[in-house]
Design a protein around this motif. Structure first.
Motif, short mmCIF file in Angstrom:
data_model
loop_
_atom_site.label_atom_id
_atom_site.label_comp_id
_atom_site.label_asym_id
_atom_site.label_seq_id
_atom_site.Cartn_x
_atom_site.Cartn_y
_atom_site.Cartn_z
N UNK A 230 46.38 108.27 -55.69
CA UNK A 230 45.68 108.10 -54.41
C UNK A 230 44.16 108.08 -54.58
N UNK A 231 43.66 108.68 -55.67
CA UNK A 231 42.22 108.78 -55.88
C UNK A 231 41.67 107.60 -56.69
N UNK A 232 42.48 106.56 -56.88
CA UNK A 232 42.10 105.47 -57.76
C UNK A 232 41.92 104.16 -56.99
N UNK A 233 41.43 103.16 -57.72
CA UNK A 233 41.35 101.79 -57.19
C UNK A 233 42.26 100.92 -58.05
N UNK A 234 43.13 100.16 -57.42
CA UNK A 234 44.07 99.31 -58.15
C UNK A 234 43.46 97.92 -58.34
N UNK A 235 43.53 97.38 -59.54
CA UNK A 235 43.15 95.99 -59.80
C UNK A 235 44.44 95.21 -59.98
N UNK A 236 44.68 94.26 -59.11
CA UNK A 236 45.91 93.47 -59.14
C UNK A 236 45.65 92.18 -59.91
N UNK A 237 46.39 91.96 -60.99
CA UNK A 237 46.22 90.77 -61.83
C UNK A 237 47.44 89.88 -61.66
N UNK A 238 47.25 88.73 -61.08
CA UNK A 238 48.34 87.79 -60.85
C UNK A 238 48.66 87.01 -62.13
N UNK A 239 49.88 86.47 -62.25
CA UNK A 239 50.29 85.79 -63.49
C UNK A 239 49.39 84.62 -63.90
N UNK A 240 48.71 84.01 -62.92
CA UNK A 240 47.90 82.82 -63.23
C UNK A 240 46.44 83.15 -63.48
N UNK A 247 37.88 90.07 -66.54
CA UNK A 247 36.69 90.77 -67.03
C UNK A 247 35.48 90.48 -66.15
N UNK A 248 35.33 89.21 -65.75
CA UNK A 248 34.20 88.84 -64.88
C UNK A 248 34.32 89.47 -63.50
N UNK A 249 35.56 89.54 -62.99
CA UNK A 249 35.77 90.15 -61.67
C UNK A 249 35.31 91.61 -61.69
N UNK A 250 35.74 92.34 -62.72
CA UNK A 250 35.37 93.76 -62.81
C UNK A 250 33.87 93.91 -62.96
N UNK A 251 33.26 93.06 -63.80
CA UNK A 251 31.81 93.14 -64.01
C UNK A 251 31.05 92.83 -62.71
N UNK A 252 31.47 91.79 -62.01
CA UNK A 252 30.78 91.39 -60.78
C UNK A 252 30.96 92.41 -59.66
N UNK A 253 32.10 93.09 -59.66
CA UNK A 253 32.42 93.98 -58.53
C UNK A 253 32.44 95.46 -58.91
N UNK A 254 31.93 95.80 -60.09
CA UNK A 254 32.02 97.17 -60.55
C UNK A 254 31.38 98.17 -59.59
N UNK A 255 30.22 97.85 -59.06
CA UNK A 255 29.54 98.78 -58.15
C UNK A 255 30.38 99.08 -56.92
N UNK A 256 31.02 98.04 -56.37
CA UNK A 256 31.89 98.24 -55.20
C UNK A 256 33.13 99.05 -55.57
N UNK A 257 33.73 98.73 -56.72
CA UNK A 257 34.92 99.46 -57.15
C UNK A 257 34.62 100.94 -57.34
#
Length: 361
Positions: A230-240, A247-257
């Motif tokens: 419950x204290x975490x943030x889930x990153x959902x990675x779709x098959x495609x 990696x770019x998603x996490x880097x671009x959105x790290x501050x928000x996450x």
């Protein structure tokens, strides 16, 4: 991008264990529990000894049931296939033939238990086979009681902390070191604070109606598992998705996450819980300073073996501690540094259970 070595994670795991073992009263509580359970004062030296201990807690009927399960497991491993209904007659004959040897029961149980003990993800005290026995089913609650008493947020990871407790309770320091080695050797498991989950059929209800039926949903066991994060943030990675996109998603959105994780968890936020909490520290030296500093001036004068005269008035106890450290341990520290070190260590060994303000939860 920075790469993290196995040595890096091994140090971090040891730091987290040090944070647990120095908690006030922890070692004494573990020794008391060991005594209650008939475990050696420092835990079992070898995993085989633990397997024998667990086996000897089984009743005669439980040993027979465990032997049957152990034989079935071994049969499937040897033949590399699951036992089907058509195999049962042949398997039963083979099993009964082996049972004529009186030594097969304890041997089968020991082999089975050792295989199930060798796991760095699951708690062996909750293992479906090991915990089948009436007495062994009570063992998890013993470790859980220690967890509830001594877990603090500076240890960060609840699962790792409980593994430390279980391994230390039954196998001592050696068991903890082996757990850390096996954890770090596994690329899936060495990343403290990061893991992944990919649901399979066993996690779902509505399997008979198919994945797009609307009834293909997480079962209760999976909901319980995911709810523990419950204290975490889930990153959902779709098959495609591609590796570079992730990696770019996490880097671009790290501050928000990161903000989502800390802002919703004021309990963590007010205690300053962050990756930098797993810092290297000389626990032995800090503990020595703390143990000396908490003595009274009178006791320190008795403890001091040097030639200097500290019995005169206006000599603070930090001065005596400083002399002991320098003359007996070759540690040079100012009186101010001694006071700060002892104060910090005193705070670190306390188990913080409540936030400063209940309205923060």
């Amino acid at each position: 991008m920075k790469k993290y070595s196995a040595d890096y994670f091994e140090k971090k795991f040891h730091i987290l264990f040090d944070k647990l073992i120095v908690k006030e009263g922890f070692v004494d509580a573990v020794k008391k529990t060991r005594k209650e359970l008939g475990i050696p004062e420092n835990g079992f030296d070898k995993q085989l000894e633990l397997a024998e201990y667990l086996m000897n807690r089984l009743s005669k009927k439980e040993k027979e049931e465990t032997t049957t399960i152990a034989f079935m497991e071994q049969y499937e491993i040897t033949h590399k296939k699951r036992i089907e209904e058509s195999d049962m007659e042949r398997v039963t004959k083979e099993f009964l033939k082996k049972l004529k040897n009186d030594r097969i029961i304890p041997l089968a149980i020991l082999i089975c238990f050792q295989a199930h003990l060798d796991n760095h993800n699951d708690f062996f005290t909750k293992d479906p086979i090991i915990s089948r026995g009436k007495e062994n089913s009570k063992l998890f609650s013993k470790g859980w009681a220690l967890f509830n008493k001594f877990f603090a947020l500076d240890i960060l990871d609840q699962h790792i902390a409980m593994q430390f407790i279980e391994k230390y309770l039954f196998l001592g320091i050696g068991g903890v070191n082996e757990y850390i080695k096996s954890k770090v050797a596994c690329p899936h498991c060495r990343y403290i604070g990061v893991s992944h989950f990919s649901p399979e059929k066993g996690n779902m209800e509505g399997k008979d109606k198919g994945p797009f039926s609307g009834t293909y949903i997480f079962n209760q066991g999976t909901v319980k598992l995911l709810s523990s994060y419950f204290d975490s943030v889930f990153v959902v990675i779709r098959p495609y998705a591609t590796k570079e996109q992730v990696l770019n998603y996490i880097e671009d959105n790290w501050n928000d996450l990161k903000e989502h994780m800390t802002e919703k968890n004021t309990f963590y936020k007010q205690l300053g819980v962050n990756p930098n909490k797993i810092k290297e520290s000389n626990f032995e030296q800090n503990n020595l300073i703390y143990e000396l500093y908490k003595l009274s001036r009178k006791d320190l004068l008795k403890r001091y073996r040097g030639k200097r005269d500290f019995s005169i008035a206006n000599v603070y106890k930090e001065t005596i501690v400083s002399a002991i450290l320098e003359e007996e341990y070759d540690i040079k520290m100012s009186t101010d540094a001694i006071k700060k070190s002892a104060t910090r260590f005193a705070k670190s060994i306390k188990v913080k259970k409540e936030p400063k303000d209940i309205r923060d939860i």
